[in-house]
Design a protein around this motif. Structure first.
Motif, PDB file in Angstrom:
ATOM      1  N   ILE A 125     -15.106  -0.594   1.613  1.00 18.80           N
ATOM      2  CA  ILE A 125     -14.016  -0.126   0.745  1.00 18.80           C
ATOM      3  C   ILE A 125     -12.689  -0.217   1.489  1.00 18.80           C
ATOM      4  CG2 ILE A 125     -13.059   2.003  -0.293  1.00 18.80           C
ATOM      5  CD1 ILE A 125     -15.974   2.665  -1.075  1.00 18.80           C
ATOM      6  N   CYS A 126     -11.642  -0.656   0.778  1.00 19.58           N
ATOM      7  CA  CYS A 126     -10.296  -0.690   1.369  1.00 19.58           C
ATOM      8  C   CYS A 126      -9.825   0.753   1.495  1.00 19.58           C
ATOM      9  CB  CYS A 126      -9.341  -1.480   0.467  1.00 19.58           C
ATOM     10  SG  CYS A 126      -7.594  -1.183   0.837  1.00 19.58           S
ATOM     11  N   SER A 127      -9.496   1.196   2.706  1.00 21.09           N
ATOM     12  CA  SER A 127      -9.119   2.600   2.843  1.00 21.09           C
ATOM     13  C   SER A 127      -7.654   2.834   2.446  1.00 21.09           C
ATOM     14  CB  SER A 127      -9.392   3.120   4.252  1.00 21.09           C
ATOM     15  OG  SER A 127      -8.593   2.411   5.168  1.00 21.09           O
ATOM     16  N   GLY A 128      -6.972   1.758   2.044  1.00 19.64           N
ATOM     17  CA  GLY A 128      -5.608   1.924   1.528  1.00 19.64           C
ATOM     18  C   GLY A 128      -5.629   2.306   0.062  1.00 19.64           C
ATOM     19  N   CYS A 129      -6.413   1.588  -0.743  1.00 22.77           N
ATOM     20  CA  CYS A 129      -6.417   1.850  -2.190  1.00 22.77           C
ATOM     21  C   CYS A 129      -7.779   2.349  -2.685  1.00 22.77           C
ATOM     22  CB  CYS A 129      -6.002   0.600  -2.963  1.00 22.77           C
ATOM     23  SG  CYS A 129      -7.196  -0.752  -2.804  1.00 22.77           S
ATOM     24  N   HIS A 130      -8.773   2.417  -1.770  1.00 25.63           N
ATOM     25  CA  HIS A 130     -10.110   2.950  -2.090  1.00 25.63           C
ATOM     26  C   HIS A 130     -10.864   2.109  -3.124  1.00 25.63           C
ATOM     27  CE1 HIS A 130      -8.885   6.275   0.381  1.00 25.63           C
ATOM     28  NE2 HIS A 130      -7.809   6.440  -0.387  1.00 25.63           N
TER      29      HIS A 130
ATOM     30  N   SER B  46      -6.240  -9.997   3.283  1.00 25.92           N
ATOM     31  CA  SER B  46      -5.634  -8.831   2.636  1.00 25.92           C
ATOM     32  C   SER B  46      -6.478  -8.371   1.455  1.00 25.92           C
ATOM     33  CB  SER B  46      -4.214  -9.153   2.173  1.00 25.92           C
ATOM     34  OG  SER B  46      -4.255 -10.223   1.264  1.00 25.92           O
ATOM     35  N   CYS B  47      -6.301  -7.110   1.067  1.00 26.52           N
ATOM     36  CA  CYS B  47      -7.024  -6.531  -0.062  1.00 26.52           C
ATOM     37  C   CYS B  47      -6.466  -7.130  -1.355  1.00 26.52           C
ATOM     38  CB  CYS B  47      -6.843  -5.007  -0.043  1.00 26.52           C
ATOM     39  SG  CYS B  47      -7.410  -4.196  -1.551  1.00 26.52           S
ATOM     40  N   ASP B  48      -7.365  -7.590  -2.230  1.00 25.84           N
ATOM     41  CA  ASP B  48      -6.933  -8.196  -3.500  1.00 25.84           C
ATOM     42  C   ASP B  48      -6.245  -7.178  -4.403  1.00 25.84           C
ATOM     43  OD1 ASP B  48      -7.700 -10.695  -2.995  1.00 25.84           O
ATOM     44  OD2 ASP B  48      -9.661 -10.551  -4.000  1.00 25.84           O
ATOM     45  N   HIS B  49      -6.578  -5.913  -4.210  1.00 22.79           N
ATOM     46  CA  HIS B  49      -6.059  -4.874  -5.113  1.00 22.79           C
ATOM     47  C   HIS B  49      -4.677  -4.367  -4.696  1.00 22.79           C
ATOM     48  CE1 HIS B  49     -10.032  -4.861  -6.908  1.00 22.79           C
ATOM     49  NE2 HIS B  49     -10.551  -4.721  -5.688  1.00 22.79           N
ATOM     50  N   CYS B  50      -4.515  -4.113  -3.391  1.00 22.35           N
ATOM     51  CA  CYS B  50      -3.247  -3.483  -2.983  1.00 22.35           C
ATOM     52  C   CYS B  50      -2.421  -4.360  -2.046  1.00 22.35           C
ATOM     53  CB  CYS B  50      -3.519  -2.128  -2.327  1.00 22.35           C
ATOM     54  SG  CYS B  50      -4.355  -2.259  -0.733  1.00 22.35           S
ATOM     55  N   GLY B  51      -3.005  -5.434  -1.564  1.00 26.19           N
ATOM     56  CA  GLY B  51      -2.245  -6.358  -0.721  1.00 26.19           C
ATOM     57  C   GLY B  51      -2.163  -5.955   0.745  1.00 26.19           C
TER      58      GLY B  51
HETATM   59 ZN   LIG Z   1      -6.579  -2.043  -1.036  1.00 28.00          ZN
END
Ligand SMILES: [Zn+2]
Length: 231
Positions: free
Chosen positions: A196-201, A220-225
């Motif tokens: 899990i991306c700990s920036g946007c979960h 990079s995370c596809d959801h939050c960049g």
């Molecule tokens: Zn993210």
């Protein structure tokens, strides 16, 4: 160490610097707020002084009236000297007695007013003491804020120097991407935890973790960049 982790110490510094700069920016407003605490006390003192002046003005007015009564009596006395009849003389005596009683009335009022002035003066003194105490408290708080500001400025300057040293280790392209993300996010670089991306979960596809491990490019995370790393 993977390339991306070179950004971690930089991010630590940048986040601390950002917090400190925010606090620095807030300090002038906080100082102004401190000063505004005095406004109410200044207004109270001004109102008390105004009230005292009002009482003093009433006394002055009475004194002027007494003065003009006395002048009136002098005038009557002079007129009395040239009066021919006893009847006229006695009539004038009555006029004079009336004016004298008016003077006594004024003087009684004046005594009451003098007590009011005294009370008003006590009130002014109290308000003045309150203001002085508040000013002392405000000055201490403002001095604390100034000290805090100087402390932060020194820390910021030391951290800027350290940042320069850390930067020397970071490839330019990576830095540009990192800075673009950090400009609009709390963190530019976040760990992947349990997929899990700990920036946007948000859950990341398994290929992301593999890509990170390959260390070929920044991922990079596809959801939050935010840029991702495996801790
Ligand atoms: Zn993210």
């Amino acid at each position: 160490m993977s390339e991306i982790k070179k950004l971690l110490p930089l991010q630590d510094l940048d986040c601390q610097l950002r917090d400190m700069k925010r606090e620095l920016e807030d300090i002038p407003a906080r100082k102004e707020e401190e000063q505004s605490r005095l406004q109410e006390h200044k207004a109270n003192l001004a109102a008390a002084e105004e009230a005292m002046k009002g009482e003093q003005a009433k006394i002055k007015e009475l004194e002027l009236e007494v003065q003009s009564c006395k002048e009136q009596i002098d005038k009557y006395r002079q007129q009395q000297m040239v009066l021919k009849s006893n009847k006229e003389f006695r009539a004038m005596e009555i006029e004079i007695a009336n004016v004298l009683s008016k003077i006594r009335e004024h003087e009684d009022q004046e005594l009451v007013l003098m007590e009011d002035v005294e009370k008003a003066r006590v009130n002014v003194d109290e308000r003045r003491k309150e203001l002085a105490a508040e000013e002392e408290a405000v000055n201490l708080d403002v001095a604390d804020l100034d000290e805090r500001m100087a402390g932060i400025e020194a820390e910021v300057s030391a951290m800027d120097t350290r940042r320069g040293e850390v930067l020397a280790d970071v490839p330019e392209e990576m830095l540009a991407r990192y800075e673009r993300i950090l400009a609009r996010r709390d963190r530019a670089l976040v760990p992947v935890e349990g997929g899990i991306c700990s920036g946007c979960h948000m859950k990341l596809p398994p290929s992301v973790a593999q890509n990170i491990l390959k260390q070929e490019d920044l991922v990079s995370c596809d959801h939050c960049g935010r840029l991702l790393y495996i801790p």
